[in-house]
Design an enzyme around this catalytic site. Structure first.
Site, PDB file in Angstrom:
ATOM      1  N   LYS A  89       8.917  43.402  -6.323  1.00  0.00           N
ATOM      2  CA  LYS A  89       8.323  42.715  -5.094  1.00  0.00           C
ATOM      3  C   LYS A  89       9.117  43.070  -4.151  1.00  0.00           C
ATOM      4  CE  LYS A  89      11.394  39.393  -4.373  1.00  0.00           C
ATOM      5  NZ  LYS A  89      12.554  39.457  -3.462  1.00  0.00           N
ATOM      6  N   PRO A 147      16.344  48.094 -10.000  1.00  0.00           N
ATOM      7  CA  PRO A 147      17.775  48.155  -9.919  1.00  0.00           C
ATOM      8  C   PRO A 147      17.791  46.329  -9.832  1.00  0.00           C
ATOM      9  CG  PRO A 147      16.696  49.144  -7.980  1.00  0.00           C
ATOM     10  CD  PRO A 147      15.354  48.986  -8.788  1.00  0.00           C
ATOM     11  N   GLY A 189      14.939  40.987 -12.282  1.00  0.00           N
ATOM     12  CA  GLY A 189      15.263  39.838 -13.310  1.00  0.00           C
ATOM     13  C   GLY A 189      14.190  38.628 -13.196  1.00  0.00           C
ATOM     14  N   SER A 190      13.856  38.461 -11.784  1.00  0.00           N
ATOM     15  CA  SER A 190      12.643  37.319 -11.809  1.00  0.00           C
ATOM     16  C   SER A 190      11.251  37.860 -12.357  1.00  0.00           C
ATOM     17  CB  SER A 190      12.533  36.987 -10.365  1.00  0.00           C
ATOM     18  OG  SER A 190      13.530  36.308  -9.889  1.00  0.00           O
ATOM     19  N   ASP A 196      12.023  32.648  -6.883  1.00  0.00           N
ATOM     20  CA  ASP A 196      11.174  33.408  -6.652  1.00  0.00           C
ATOM     21  C   ASP A 196      10.059  33.790  -7.697  1.00  0.00           C
ATOM     22  OD1 ASP A 196      12.643  35.208  -7.977  1.00  0.00           O
ATOM     23  OD2 ASP A 196      12.861  36.701  -5.924  1.00  0.00           O
TER      24      ASP A 196
END
Ligand code: C5P
Length: 325
Positions: free
Chosen positions: A20, A112, A120-121, A160
């Site tokens: 995002k 990245p 990761g989210s 997030d």
């Protein structure tokens, strides 16, 4: 063609976990719980990790194994399995639903790590969405959780993650847990599917430190106007470019000149819509057309991570059988 081995996927689901960008990130003030009140427009981009969640034959119920394969991302910073957000998402899901199965998570990593792109989210969100589909398929007695339930779970894992479970273009508020779609009357996003260049100097920025370094006097400068409201007409390049703002830039860029240098290189190539995403270290340049995006790509210094992708304003995160991928 999906090349995931059949043994792994025979009872699994695959989810594309999209990165995002924050087109806006206003820090409105500090909250009593230590987090910051924010307002942010979040939009997915085409860059994505592949997440496969499978019931694995060789573990005990509730065990979660993790395999991460690099495909363009530096995965040396990935820590112990137990700390991984995707694994924590799986454990939380099983704890909350009481549905314990032995699980194997496989992530093909392109986003990245620690780059402000929500990688990761997005992986954690993909595990929640994927598991919801998997356990329903595994046991006819289990009814799937609603998206609202999944988002509530997501908020327990990170600020997030609810916005990424929701998917598409959203406005997130509170500390991130209040999410609503930014949509036109027909339900589509007003943001155009613009080409976008992402670049990252490979430095690590701590989100907690970025927020800690935000000036206290930002509360009196919220964005005015209607970009957060449901809009009747689509936005064009110029109006999206004019709306860009990230209150974490002032906190992060002076400490990380490498990030500022990438933004300067983009602007030097004529980019008119450049911003740091989230707490960095990725900066992005929206382009009006592919030619402009390619020119910006060519101007980036050697050695930095970069990719050319597109905004995916209506992108959805859906779980599907891996062999259909
Ligand atoms: O929620 P998450 O774990 O992603 O946040 C990482 C850190 O960023 C938090 O521990 C907090 O210090 C900071 N943060 C904040 N306000 C937010 C989101 C994150 O202060 N709205």
């Amino acid at each position: 063609m999906n090349k995931t081995p059949t043994s792994l996927v025979s009872d699994g689901v695959a989810v594309s976990a999209y990165a995002k960008l924050n087109l806006t990130l206003e820090v409105l003030g500090k909250r009593p719980d230590g987090y910051h009140a924010i307002r942010s427009i979040v939009v997915p981009v085409g860059l994505h990790d592949d997440v496969v969640v499978s019931v694995s034959g060789d573990g005990a119920d509730g065990d979660v194994s993790l395999e991460v394969v690099a495909d363009g991302a530096d995965i040396s910073r990935i820590g112990a399995t137990g700390d991984n957000l995707a694994v924590r998402a799986a454990r939380l899901f099983m704890e909350r639903t009481g549905c314990h199965v032995p699980l194997a998570i496989r992530i093909v990593k392109r986003i990245p790590i620690g780059g402000g792109l929500g990688g990761g989210s997005a992986d954690a969100a993909a595990v929640l969405v994927g598991l919801n589909s998997l356990v329903t398929r595994h046991s006819s007695l289990v009814t799937p959780l609603s998206t609202a339930d999944l988002m509530e779970m997501a908020a327990m894992l990170g600020s997030d993650i609810p916005s990424l479970v929701h998917g598409g273009t959203v406005v997130m508020e509170g500390r991130g847990e209040k999410v609503r779609p930014l949509a036109m009357a027909d339900g589509r996003s007003p943001i155009p599917a613009l080409p976008v260049v992402l670049a990252n100097p490979g430095v690590f920025v701590s989100t907690a430190e970025a927020y800690r370094a935000v000036r206290d006097d930002l509360t009196d400068t919220p964005i005015l106007g209607t970009i957060y409201d449901t809009v009747s007409r689509g936005m064009d390049f110029a109006s999206v470019a004019a709306a860009l703002r990230n209150d974490l830039e002032d906190a992060v860029l002076p400490r990380h000149p490498e990030i500022a240098a990438l933004a300067a290189a983009m602007r030097g190539a004529g980019a008119r819509a450049v911003l740091m995403s989230g707490s960095g270290a990725t900066v992005f340049a929206l382009a009006e057309d592919d030619e402009e995006a390619e020119r910006i790509m060519r101007a980036l210094p050697a050695g930095c991570w970069r990719t050319l992708t597109r905004l995916l304003p209506d992108g959805v995160m859906a779980a599907h059988g891996p062999l259909e991928a």
